[in-house]
Design an enzyme around this catalytic site. Structure first.
Site, short mmCIF file in Angstrom:
data_model
loop_
_atom_site.label_atom_id
_atom_site.label_comp_id
_atom_site.label_asym_id
_atom_site.label_seq_id
_atom_site.Cartn_x
_atom_site.Cartn_y
_atom_site.Cartn_z
CD GLU A 285 -9.82 2.17 6.03
OE1 GLU A 285 -9.71 3.40 6.02
OE2 GLU A 285 -8.84 1.41 5.98
CD GLU B 233 -5.35 3.32 1.84
OE1 GLU B 233 -6.16 2.87 1.00
OE2 GLU B 233 -5.33 2.95 3.02
CG ASP C 80 -7.84 12.43 9.28
OD1 ASP C 80 -7.27 11.55 8.61
OD2 ASP C 80 -8.68 12.17 10.15
NE ARG D 164 -2.54 2.63 3.37
CZ ARG D 164 -1.78 3.60 3.89
NH1 ARG D 164 -0.49 3.41 4.03
NH2 ARG D 164 -2.32 4.75 4.25
#
Length: 379
Positions: A339, A330, A286, A240
């Site tokens: 997610e 991501e 975020d 990843r």
């Protein structure tokens, strides 16, 4: 081939089981008694038969008191007529008075056409449905007479076949419930393993990131990303992490002098890759408290002059620029969508990505295959 399946008493292995039954056979469309039209429901079929061919099967069945076997003989007799007369499909009137010999002739217990799914539907046919199709004026609580005890060997054979099918359907329903319960248990296990053990008690300092104070009462989802454990797992995923790094470092011409938005920046690793790939400005967003650690990482790597960090939901906040050239994120989780971040990335794209801009990644695929692991399932 040995097949393992779950029964009420536990796991069971047999050489041949009903699991091999094709679902398509259980849901085959039903052919009209007179013409070639196909139907998924016996009620729709008999409505068509009444309106197009003048034969009210449900009313006739009630008035003559036909049991299951007699009803089967009627169906097979009519189908036999259709097979012998090419013009039978144009019939507009068909009547039975109960005196016909074929009604009690066991020769007509043999299906006229192979795998005639209408025959199986006769046993479950409820005359309450006649009220919905307007086929008779009888009391709507009337029901199809129960099939009498079989008298001939052929009737007993058919009854045994029907009972076997009923048992198979019941077993399939129990197995489906078992699989659903197993999936729910797996989902709860993933939640316990990857979320409940995460330290969500990250301290909230008094400092803000670009003027946004840490938000109190963050919901469970964002709190689950505030600790170090889950980010350590993701960073240690070399495929990843290095995949994103190699993409950006290998395409520096795309990033040179561009404004980049990192949705769900976490520890800031992708933002720092973008900055070192030549981006003029990187905006890292975020909504969890991990952004404070991302800010420390950015400063530690001397990239605070390029990367701007903002705490908040991408759906609600305003960026310091009207548009961005590139969006990186991501967002992929277990089985790609676990997610639940994809919606946020699409919102960011619709709100902020400039025409002709780049969304990375821009395409993903889910590949699914069935497997069998007898040893695992038996444990």
């Amino acid at each position: 081939m040995s097949v393992v399946s779950y029964t009420e008493s536990g796991w069971d292995t047999q050489e041949e089981r009903w699991d091999d039954w094709e679902d398509e056979e259980m849901n085959m469309p039903m052919k009209c008694l007179f013409c070639t039209h196909m139907f998924q429901s016996p009620i729709l079929l008999f409505r068509h038969v009444k309106q197009s061919h003048g034969f009210d099967f449900l009313k006739t069945r009630t008035e003559l008191g036909l049991d299951f076997y007699q009803s089967m003989r009627v169906v097979n007799y009519i189908r036999t007529l259709g097979m012998s007369d090419p013009n039978f499909g144009s019939v507009s009137g068909f009547v039975l008075d109960g005196s016909e010999a074929f009604i009690n002739d066991d020769a007509y217990l043999k299906p006229a056409i192979a795998e005639d799914s209408l025959l199986y539907a006769l046993d479950e046919l409820d005359l309450d449905d006649t009220a919905s199709v307007g086929s008779c004026s009888a009391d709507s609580s009337a029901r199809t007479p129960k099939a009498k005890d079989p008298e001939s060997p052929r009737e007993r054979e058919l009854l045994a076949c029907i009972r076997k099918l009923e048992q198979q359907v019941g077993l399939r329903e129990r197995e489906n419930k078992f699989i659903a319960d197993q999936f729910d248990e797996y989902r709860q296990m993933v939640k316990r393993q990857f979320y409940d053990g995460i330290d969500t008690g990250a301290k909230q300092d008094d400092s803000s990131v670009d003027g946004n104070q840490p938000e109190e009462g963050s919901d469970y989802y964002f709190n689950s990303y505030a600790g170090n454990d889950i980010h350590m797992q993701m960073l240690q995923d070399k495929v990843r992490t290095e995949g994103y790094r190699d993409f950006m470092y290998g395409n520096k011409d795309l990033f040179q002098g561009k404004v980049v938005l990192d949705v769900g920046c976490g520890t800031g690793i992708l933002s720092m890759f973008a900055a070192r790939a030549g981006a003029a400005r990187v905006i890292a967003v975020d909504n969890s408290d991990i952004i404070h650690k991302a800010r420390a990482n950015v400063i530690e790597n001397g990239l605070d002059g390029v990367i701007t960090l903002i705490k908040g939901r991408i759906e609600e906040l305003e960026l310091p620029v009207p548009q961005v050239d590139i969006i990186i994120s991501e967002w992929m989780g277990y089985f790609l969508l676990f997610e639940a971040m994809l919606d946020s990335v699409l919102v960011a794209r619709d709100r902020f990505l400039a025409p002709g801009g780049l969304l990375a990644p821009s395409a993903s695929y889910i590949y699914v295959t069935a497997i069998s692991d007898t040893e695992y399932m038996s444990d």
